[in-house]
Enzyme design. Structure first.
Site, short mmCIF file in Angstrom:
data_model
loop_
_atom_site.label_atom_id
_atom_site.label_comp_id
_atom_site.label_asym_id
_atom_site.label_seq_id
_atom_site.Cartn_x
_atom_site.Cartn_y
_atom_site.Cartn_z
N LYS A 1 0.79 -1.22 0.00
CA LYS A 1 0.00 0.00 0.00
C LYS A 1 0.83 1.28 0.00
O LYS A 1 0.39 2.30 -0.53
CB LYS A 1 -0.97 0.01 1.19
CG LYS A 1 -2.12 -0.97 1.06
CD LYS A 1 -3.11 -0.78 2.18
CE LYS A 1 -4.31 -1.70 2.03
NZ LYS A 1 -5.33 -1.46 3.08
N ASP B 1 -10.32 2.84 1.48
CA ASP B 1 -10.59 2.33 2.83
C ASP B 1 -11.51 3.28 3.59
O ASP B 1 -12.56 2.88 4.11
CB ASP B 1 -9.27 2.15 3.60
CG ASP B 1 -8.47 0.96 3.12
OD1 ASP B 1 -9.07 0.01 2.60
OD2 ASP B 1 -7.24 0.98 3.28
#
Length: 284
Positions: free
Chosen positions: A69, A105
């Site tokens: 990420k 997210d």
């Protein structure tokens, strides 16, 4: 045909066994999209080559999970606003020949939250300052939350997140050290567990004063399995409104599809398929 992929650092599983793949494939089928969502195992050493390959093959985008990420950022052409603030990317979108990093997210949380309560002007308490907490705090602030309270056991990480929100968004933010059972303040409108407490353990309880989970609160949890965590059950017993992690996961996937295809998928279909793969009652 547009191909989408996850860039994971662990292992690959068949679509029938991988909850996210199954959920996304169900969404494509229901929307009539000529696209596939496949899981690809990519090591850290091969990340650069994998991204070049995705670009060369004309993929419309891909997701990336831990441990990629942060590392993926060095291989992209640009970042969306929230991804730049959060400092992590979990969704990459091809735009005019460039690969742009986004972070869904926190957007998944905000999308799910909006179905129950609009974040504008609210005071949101975020329990935890890890990856999920960071994304939720930043995205909630960008969505118009007036105040973000970060509650965390690691002081440096908690203070850093609160400072980021205060300095880079329109929301006020404060940090509260999580050194004992946390009492949710009367000023809070939303309190979200962004820790891993409860993952795979329906009896694990978040260290909050349950008596402060009052009816006026919206109590949320990022844990998708089990969706009705001990924390949410305790909140429901006190007549607080609840939001489970399953809804956030579905919203996160839906946001990704919208970014890649400009199509709003059927979230009920996605939730039903996700519940099926996880062995849950889809009505939960």
């Amino acid at each position: 045909m547009g191909f989408l992929s996850t860039l994971t650092g662990s292992f690959s599983t068949p679509a029938d066994d991988n909850p996210t793949v199954a959920m996304m494939e169900a969404a494509y089928a229901a929307a009539g999209l000529d696209a596939r969502y496949v899981n690809v195992d990519v090591s850290s050493a091969d990340l650069s080559d994998a991204i070049l390959g995705a670009k060369a093959m004309g993929w419309v985008g891909f997701n990336c999970s831990m441990p990629h990420k942060v590392a993926v950022i060095d291989h992209l052409d640009g970042l969306g606003e929230s991804a730049e603030l959060i400092g992590a990317v979990n969704c990459v979108v091809a735009r005019d020949g460039d690969l742009i990093g986004e972070n869904t997210d926190g957007r998944g949380f905000v999308e799910a939250l909006r179905e129950l309560r609009h974040p504008a002007g609210t005071h949101i308490v975020v329990l935890g300052a890890g990856g999920a907490g960071r994304a939720i705090a930043v995205e909630s602030a960008l969505a118009g939350a007036a105040r973000i309270t970060v509650v965390n056991r690691n002081t440096a990480r908690g203070e850093s997140l609160a400072a980021l929100v205060s300095e880079r968004t329109g929301a006020d933010a404060d940090f509260v050290p999580w050194t004992s059972t946390y009492a949710v303040p009367d000023s809070a409108d939303v309190v979200v567990n962004a820790t891993s407490v409860g993952l795979g353990d329906g009896d694990a309880q978040v260290d909050v004063d349950l008596e402060t989970l009052r009816p006026e609160l919206l109590v949320a949890d990022v844990i998708p399995n089990p969706p009705r965590t001990a924390y949410l059950r305790a909140a429901a017993q006190r007549e607080a409104q609840t939001l489970d992690g399953l809804g956030m996961l579905v919203a996160q996937g839906a946001v990704a599809i919208e970014l890649w295809h400009g199509v709003s998928p059927d979230r009920e279909v996605m939730r039903a398929r996700l519940s099926e793969v996880l062995g849950l009652d889809s009505a939960i």
